[in-house]
Design a protein around this motif. Structure first.
Motif, PDB file in Angstrom:
ATOM      1  N   ARG A 235       3.821  -1.584  -4.925  1.00  0.00           N
ATOM      2  CA  ARG A 235       2.645  -2.438  -5.010  1.00  0.00           C
ATOM      3  C   ARG A 235       1.701  -2.048  -6.137  1.00  0.00           C
ATOM      4  O   ARG A 235       1.578  -0.880  -6.509  1.00  0.00           O
ATOM      5  N   ILE A 236       1.012  -3.060  -6.674  1.00  0.00           N
ATOM      6  CA  ILE A 236      -0.115  -2.833  -7.573  1.00  0.00           C
ATOM      7  C   ILE A 236      -1.319  -2.469  -6.702  1.00  0.00           C
ATOM      8  O   ILE A 236      -1.627  -3.178  -5.731  1.00  0.00           O
ATOM      9  N   VAL A 237      -1.997  -1.378  -7.024  1.00  0.00           N
ATOM     10  CA  VAL A 237      -3.152  -0.973  -6.213  1.00  0.00           C
ATOM     11  C   VAL A 237      -4.474  -1.237  -6.933  1.00  0.00           C
ATOM     12  O   VAL A 237      -5.525  -1.268  -6.292  1.00  0.00           O
ATOM     13  N   ALA A 238      -4.420  -1.420  -8.255  1.00  0.00           N
ATOM     14  CA  ALA A 238      -5.661  -1.721  -8.987  1.00  0.00           C
ATOM     15  C   ALA A 238      -5.318  -2.290 -10.353  1.00  0.00           C
ATOM     16  O   ALA A 238      -4.311  -1.919 -10.960  1.00  0.00           O
ATOM     17  N   VAL A 239      -6.161  -3.220 -10.810  1.00  0.00           N
ATOM     18  CA  VAL A 239      -6.057  -3.770 -12.161  1.00  0.00           C
ATOM     19  C   VAL A 239      -7.465  -3.846 -12.736  1.00  0.00           C
ATOM     20  O   VAL A 239      -8.376  -4.355 -12.089  1.00  0.00           O
ATOM     21  N   GLY A 240      -7.635  -3.340 -13.912  1.00  0.00           N
ATOM     22  CA  GLY A 240      -8.953  -3.363 -14.543  1.00  0.00           C
ATOM     23  C   GLY A 240      -9.160  -2.094 -15.334  1.00  0.00           C
ATOM     24  O   GLY A 240      -8.353  -1.761 -16.205  1.00  0.00           O
ATOM     25  N   ARG A 241     -10.232  -1.371 -14.997  1.00  0.00           N
ATOM     26  CA  ARG A 241     -10.494  -0.103 -15.672  1.00  0.00           C
ATOM     27  C   ARG A 241     -10.753   1.006 -14.647  1.00  0.00           C
ATOM     28  O   ARG A 241     -11.752   1.721 -14.698  1.00  0.00           O
ATOM     29  N   PRO A 242      -9.831   1.149 -13.700  1.00  0.00           N
ATOM     30  CA  PRO A 242     -10.002   2.198 -12.696  1.00  0.00           C
ATOM     31  C   PRO A 242      -9.714   3.571 -13.302  1.00  0.00           C
ATOM     32  O   PRO A 242      -9.037   3.689 -14.330  1.00  0.00           O
ATOM     33  N   ALA A 243     -10.220   4.594 -12.659  1.00  0.00           N
ATOM     34  CA  ALA A 243      -9.890   5.955 -13.075  1.00  0.00           C
ATOM     35  C   ALA A 243      -8.415   6.211 -12.786  1.00  0.00           C
ATOM     36  O   ALA A 243      -7.895   5.800 -11.745  1.00  0.00           O
TER      37      ALA A 243
ATOM     38  N   SER B  29       1.380 -13.191  -9.929  1.00  0.00           N
ATOM     39  CA  SER B  29       0.222 -12.801 -10.727  1.00  0.00           C
ATOM     40  C   SER B  29       0.143 -11.284 -10.784  1.00  0.00           C
ATOM     41  O   SER B  29       0.791 -10.576 -10.012  1.00  0.00           O
ATOM     42  N   VAL B  30      -0.669 -10.809 -11.726  1.00  0.00           N
ATOM     43  CA  VAL B  30      -0.865  -9.367 -11.917  1.00  0.00           C
ATOM     44  C   VAL B  30      -2.181  -9.004 -11.255  1.00  0.00           C
ATOM     45  O   VAL B  30      -3.257  -9.041 -11.876  1.00  0.00           O
ATOM     46  N   GLU B  31      -2.139  -8.693  -9.967  1.00  0.00           N
ATOM     47  CA  GLU B  31      -3.336  -8.425  -9.187  1.00  0.00           C
ATOM     48  C   GLU B  31      -3.079  -7.300  -8.198  1.00  0.00           C
ATOM     49  O   GLU B  31      -1.934  -7.037  -7.812  1.00  0.00           O
ATOM     50  N   ALA B  32      -4.163  -6.680  -7.764  1.00  0.00           N
ATOM     51  CA  ALA B  32      -4.059  -5.660  -6.730  1.00  0.00           C
ATOM     52  C   ALA B  32      -3.460  -6.265  -5.465  1.00  0.00           C
ATOM     53  O   ALA B  32      -3.708  -7.427  -5.128  1.00  0.00           O
ATOM     54  N   ARG B  33      -2.658  -5.476  -4.798  1.00  0.00           N
ATOM     55  CA  ARG B  33      -1.949  -5.788  -3.552  1.00  0.00           C
ATOM     56  C   ARG B  33      -0.697  -6.617  -3.759  1.00  0.00           C
ATOM     57  O   ARG B  33       0.057  -6.834  -2.818  1.00  0.00           O
ATOM     58  N   LYS B  34      -0.465  -7.115  -4.974  1.00  0.00           N
ATOM     59  CA  LYS B  34       0.774  -7.839  -5.242  1.00  0.00           C
ATOM     60  C   LYS B  34       1.922  -6.840  -5.468  1.00  0.00           C
ATOM     61  O   LYS B  34       1.698  -5.681  -5.834  1.00  0.00           O
ATOM     62  N   ILE B  35       3.146  -7.300  -5.242  1.00  0.00           N
ATOM     63  CA  ILE B  35       4.313  -6.496  -5.583  1.00  0.00           C
ATOM     64  C   ILE B  35       4.339  -6.315  -7.098  1.00  0.00           C
ATOM     65  O   ILE B  35       4.067  -7.257  -7.858  1.00  0.00           O
ATOM     66  N   ALA B  36       4.675  -5.128  -7.537  1.00  0.00           N
ATOM     67  CA  ALA B  36       4.670  -4.818  -8.975  1.00  0.00           C
ATOM     68  C   ALA B  36       5.955  -5.309  -9.626  1.00  0.00           C
ATOM     69  O   ALA B  36       6.854  -4.541  -9.966  1.00  0.00           O
ATOM     70  N   ASP B  37       6.041  -6.627  -9.767  1.00  0.00           N
ATOM     71  CA  ASP B  37       7.083  -7.286 -10.560  1.00  0.00           C
ATOM     72  C   ASP B  37       6.412  -7.755 -11.847  1.00  0.00           C
ATOM     73  O   ASP B  37       5.597  -8.695 -11.824  1.00  0.00           O
ATOM     74  N   LEU B  38       6.718  -7.105 -12.957  1.00  0.00           N
ATOM     75  CA  LEU B  38       5.993  -7.344 -14.200  1.00  0.00           C
ATOM     76  C   LEU B  38       6.946  -7.372 -15.383  1.00  0.00           C
ATOM     77  O   LEU B  38       8.017  -6.769 -15.350  1.00  0.00           O
ATOM     78  N   VAL B  39       6.524  -8.084 -16.438  1.00  0.00           N
ATOM     79  CA  VAL B  39       7.232  -8.054 -17.715  1.00  0.00           C
ATOM     80  C   VAL B  39       6.225  -7.633 -18.780  1.00  0.00           C
ATOM     81  O   VAL B  39       5.138  -8.218 -18.881  1.00  0.00           O
ATOM     82  N   VAL B  40       6.591  -6.634 -19.545  1.00  0.00           N
ATOM     83  CA  VAL B  40       5.750  -6.152 -20.645  1.00  0.00           C
ATOM     84  C   VAL B  40       6.325  -6.696 -21.945  1.00  0.00           C
ATOM     85  O   VAL B  40       7.509  -6.467 -22.256  1.00  0.00           O
TER      86      VAL B  40
END
Length: 517
Positions: A76-84, A444-455
């Motif tokens: 899972r994605i746990v945070a998106v933005g500028r977290p520590a 979407s690329v958001e917190a709590r979503k499954i981390a399925d991503l393309v870079v």
């Protein structure tokens, strides 16, 4: 045609679905080791992965947000933005890169064995696929092992074997197909595919009106949805109102928006084919489609498309398939992708194009085919303008298509038809997630979503061709680095050069036939 090619065609039920059972082979040692290591890695990978300095793209709005950090824990994605960034996290610097949700191909017919199609999908950024028919029960095994983490591949939603009317367009001796002639056999077929493990029912073109109603009713009773072709005996409004979740291809839809719909429907009902004569049906449909294309009614389109929109009936246009069959004379294999197909596969593709689709055509037929490609693209533009929900799907299995790579062709075709790059990406990310009831997890690329991503190395909103410029892929929180992607592709390249195995899956595409013997 030599005996090996004849056997090859028989195994695959040929036509547009010819990529091949015999093309792909058993795993190389490197691939086997990589698969085993992937399973082990899922248990030992760091608690937190930090993707830093990325530009995150919101496909729903087209907004790009630079200098973002994506924190991933497990799948899972746990945070998106500028977290520590937590101490001890694995940090991957993505400066200059663009991150989008994992892509979905919503109409595939997987080819070869488990060491070919799954890695080709993932290497191309596809983290979800909808398998539109199961010609072999092994596909259910792939799905379950991927879900369990013991096979590396995209999330698979696997349809039933084809349910068609009597006579069916497919030869049951060459392809697993359930033939239904009445209500009792239709209901029994639905119960059978439920027991076999299908995620949904795949309905086909020659199902009768009575059988179709029984299929929809029985599917509701056993908890399955119905996807597939628009049956020849029903118009698109009837299919949508009956509750079919998706309509594949443009064939049936085009008939429903003609000023001469009653006439073209009579022509379709008069088509006479024998069991297994897909080619006969396909060729007889062309002049009927030509009439419908030239009698397009904006008023009827507004009515039909409005029904689809209100019922949330998705359309998967499969322009990649239409492009090949409409432009036979210009269909070619991309030389850069030839290394992912066996020599026998390429030869069979050539044979199918030349003999099943290109032979014995008049100059008028050739002209009409070329014009139909422009019509099919215009039709997709109309669907988009009327707000009909569109899903990106390729009908992989069509001649010269290569798993995974074909989706990027589809995105470019959608843009060529008039979609914006954002709308094309939406059709391959957000809309599939909504269709599958997984909006809380995917799209979407958001917190709590499954981390399925393309870079990506470049911005796909600026130019859809940039969807091909893949740097790395994340599937359920597992990062596939650039070096790993190249190893996956190299393993496939080695596999297709090896002798065929008996375990390879025969293709089961939508729009082909087999040569008469």
């Amino acid at each position: 045609m030599n005996s090996s090619r004849r056997q090859f065609l028989a195994r695959t039920a040929a036509g547009a679905a010819v990529l091949a059972a015999g093309s792909f082979t058993a795993t190389t040692t490197a691939t086997a080791n990589a698969t085993a290591a992937a399973g082990a890695a899922s248990k030992t990978r760091p608690t937190i992965i930090a993707l830093t300095n990325a530009t995150v793209i919101d496909v729903a709005t087209g907004r790009r947000t630079p200098h973002q950090t994506i924190l991933i824990s497990g799948e899972r994605i746990v945070a998106v933005g500028r977290p520590a960034v937590p101490h001890g996290a694995t940090v991957i610097d993505l400066a200059g890169k663009f991150v989008i949700p994992g892509l979905a191909d919503m109409h595939v017919h997987s080819l070869g064995d488990e060491h070919v199609s799954p890695p080709l999908y993932l290497a191309n950024g596809l983290t979800t696929i909808r398998e539109m028919a199961a010609p072999d029960p092994a596909l259910y095994d792939w799905r379950d092992r991927i879900e369990a983490g013991t096979l590396l591949g995209p999330r698979m939603i696997v349809g039933s074997q084809i349910i068609d009317g009597d006579p069916t367009l497919w030869d049951p001796n060459l392809l697993r197909v359930l033939v239904v002639a009445d209500e009792p056999t239709a209901r029994a077929a639905v119960r059978q595919v439920k027991a076999e493990g299908a995620d949904f029912v795949k309905v086909y073109s020659r199902v009768s009106r009575q059988s179709y109603a029984a299929i929809l009713d029985e599917a509701r009773k056993v908890g399955l949805t119905v996807h597939g072709h628009g049956p020849d005996e029903l118009n698109s409004k009837e299919v949508s109102n009956a509750g079919q979740r998706s309509i594949e291809h443009i064939h049936s839809l085009g008939l429903s928006v003609s000023t001469r719909e009653a006439e073209v429907r009579r022509m379709v009902r008069s088509i006479n084919v024998k069991t297994g004569d897909y080619n006969g049906w396909f060729r007889q449909m062309h002049p009927i489609e030509w009439i419908a294309a030239n009698t397009y009614s904006p008023a009827r389109a507004a009515d039909v498309f409005g029904t689809l929109r209100r019922n949330n009936t998705r359309v998967t246009p499969t322009l990649t398939m239409h492009n090949v069959l409409d432009q036979i004379d210009y269909t070619r294999l991309d030389p850069a992708l030839a290394k992912y197909l066996s020599e026998d596969s390429i030869g069979t593709y050539d044979y199918v194009i030349q003999n099943l689709y290109g032979a014995n055509r008049t100059a008028e037929e050739i002209s009409h085919q070329h014009q139909m490609w422009a019509w099919h693209k215009r039709f997709v533009r109309e669907l988009i303008d009327h707000g009909v929900p569109i899903m990106a799907g390729t009908d992989t299995g069509t001649p010269y298509s290569v798993p995974g790579f074909a989706l990027h062709d589809e995105l470019e075709h959608l843009v060529s038809a008039g979609a914006t790059p954002r709308q094309a990406l939406y059709a391959a990310t957000v809309e599939p997630a909504k269709f599958l009831g997984m909006s809380a997890d995917l799209g979407s690329v958001e917190a709590r979503k499954i981390a399925d991503l393309v870079v990506l190395d470049a911005d796909p909103i600026k130019d859809i061709r940039n969807s091909r410029r893949i740097h790395s892929v994340v599937t359920r929180g597992r990062v596939i680095s650039p070096a790993q992607r190249q190893r996956m592709l190299a393993d496939v390249e080695a596999a297709v050069k090896a002798p065929p195995t008996a375990s390879a899956i025969a293709a089961g595409g939508c729009c082909g036939g087999h040569p008469k013997r």
